[in-house]
Design a protein around this motif. Structure first.
Motif, PDB file in Angstrom:
ATOM      1  N   ARG A  34       0.795  -1.042  -0.032  1.00  0.00           N
ATOM      2  CA  ARG A  34      -0.121  -0.027  -0.031  1.00  0.00           C
ATOM      3  C   ARG A  34       0.647   1.409  -0.194  1.00  0.00           C
ATOM      4  NH1 ARG A  34      -5.062  -0.386   0.079  1.00  0.00           N
ATOM      5  NH2 ARG A  34      -6.021  -2.453   0.889  1.00  0.00           N
ATOM      6  N   SER A  35       1.793   1.173   0.728  1.00  0.00           N
ATOM      7  CA  SER A  35       2.875   2.449   0.890  1.00  0.00           C
ATOM      8  C   SER A  35       3.430   2.740  -0.347  1.00  0.00           C
ATOM      9  CB  SER A  35       3.764   1.985   2.011  1.00  0.00           C
ATOM     10  OG  SER A  35       5.002   3.262   1.970  1.00  0.00           O
ATOM     11  N   THR A  36       3.987   1.656  -0.894  1.00  0.00           N
ATOM     12  CA  THR A  36       4.779   1.656  -2.361  1.00  0.00           C
ATOM     13  C   THR A  36       3.775   2.198  -3.418  1.00  0.00           C
ATOM     14  OG1 THR A  36       6.146   0.115  -1.500  1.00  0.00           O
ATOM     15  CG2 THR A  36       6.203   0.459  -3.918  1.00  0.00           C
ATOM     16  N   VAL A  37       2.517   1.637  -3.493  1.00  0.00           N
ATOM     17  CA  VAL A  37       1.678   1.969  -4.587  1.00  0.00           C
ATOM     18  C   VAL A  37       1.334   3.744  -4.251  1.00  0.00           C
ATOM     19  CG1 VAL A  37      -0.660   1.691  -5.430  1.00  0.00           C
ATOM     20  CG2 VAL A  37       0.697  -0.196  -5.194  1.00  0.00           C
ATOM     21  N   ASN A  38       1.314   4.073  -3.208  1.00  0.00           N
ATOM     22  CA  ASN A  38       0.731   5.517  -2.747  1.00  0.00           C
ATOM     23  C   ASN A  38       1.829   6.099  -3.288  1.00  0.00           C
ATOM     24  OD1 ASN A  38      -0.282   7.826  -1.694  1.00  0.00           O
ATOM     25  ND2 ASN A  38       0.506   7.214   0.459  1.00  0.00           N
TER      26      ASN A  38
END
Length: 187
Positions: free
Chosen positions: A174-178
């Motif tokens: 989630r953090s990386t996609v964000n």
């Protein structure tokens, strides 16, 4: 003391690799404000290498969920079934093996070079090769009408040997996609 001096370059290298390396590219001739809907360009998520430790339904579900959530937050809506979307989304999860050479001076002296003399013995340089893996999450957005790539964003992370828990994997994805989609739309 010498052991701690030898570890210092390694620690600096590893600490420098902890942040994601973000990249993006886009077609400046495109009107990104006109893109309002999206759908998956199947297969929506691909893996390189096609390794079962990497390529799992669970990882694919996490990536799809995170991408859907971030696109919606940016004003893009999932296209209705059997309709042509403005954008097609394709995601790559790539793991590369890499090496880095680290050189360290071992031994040597200290003192006053202007007549006071040096203390200590001879020095030599030791070079070590560090093997590590880098994971890249790449998100491609293609025009729904002509199929051409209009935007690409990616993030690289050095992978650790410790296997994260399912909740840690979810949070990391989630953090990386964000971070990757924070660069969309281009400004």
């Amino acid at each position: 003391m010498r052991v701690s001096l030898l570890l210092l370059p390694l620690m600096l290298l590893l600490s420098a690799c902890q942040t994601a390396q973000l990249q993006r590219d886009f077609d400046p001739s495109r009107d990104f404000a006109a893109y309002r809907s999206w759908s998956w360009q199947e297969p929506g998520v691909q893996y390189k290498p096609d390794d079962p430790r990497l390529n799992s339904d669970l990882t694919g579900q996490r990536i799809r969920s995170a991408v859907s959530e971030q696109l919606e937050q940016r004003g893009l809506r999932a296209a209705a079934a059997n309709t042509v979307s403005d954008l097609k989304v394709h995601v790559w999860l790539i793991v590369d093996n890499r090496q880095q050479q680290v050189s360290t001076q071992v031994g040597g002296g200290w003192g006053d070079p202007w007549g006071g003399g040096f203390w200590g013995g001879p020095s030599h340089i030791e070079t070590r090769t560090l093997d590590y893996q880098v994971g890249t999450l790449q998100i491609d957005l293609l025009d729904g009408k002509d199929g051409k790539l209009v935007w690409r964003g990616s993030a690289e992370h050095v992978l650790r040997n410790r296997q994260p828990s399912p909740s840690e994997r979810e949070a990391s994805i989630r953090s990386t996609v964000n971070k990757v989609l924070s660069q969309y739309p281009p400004r």
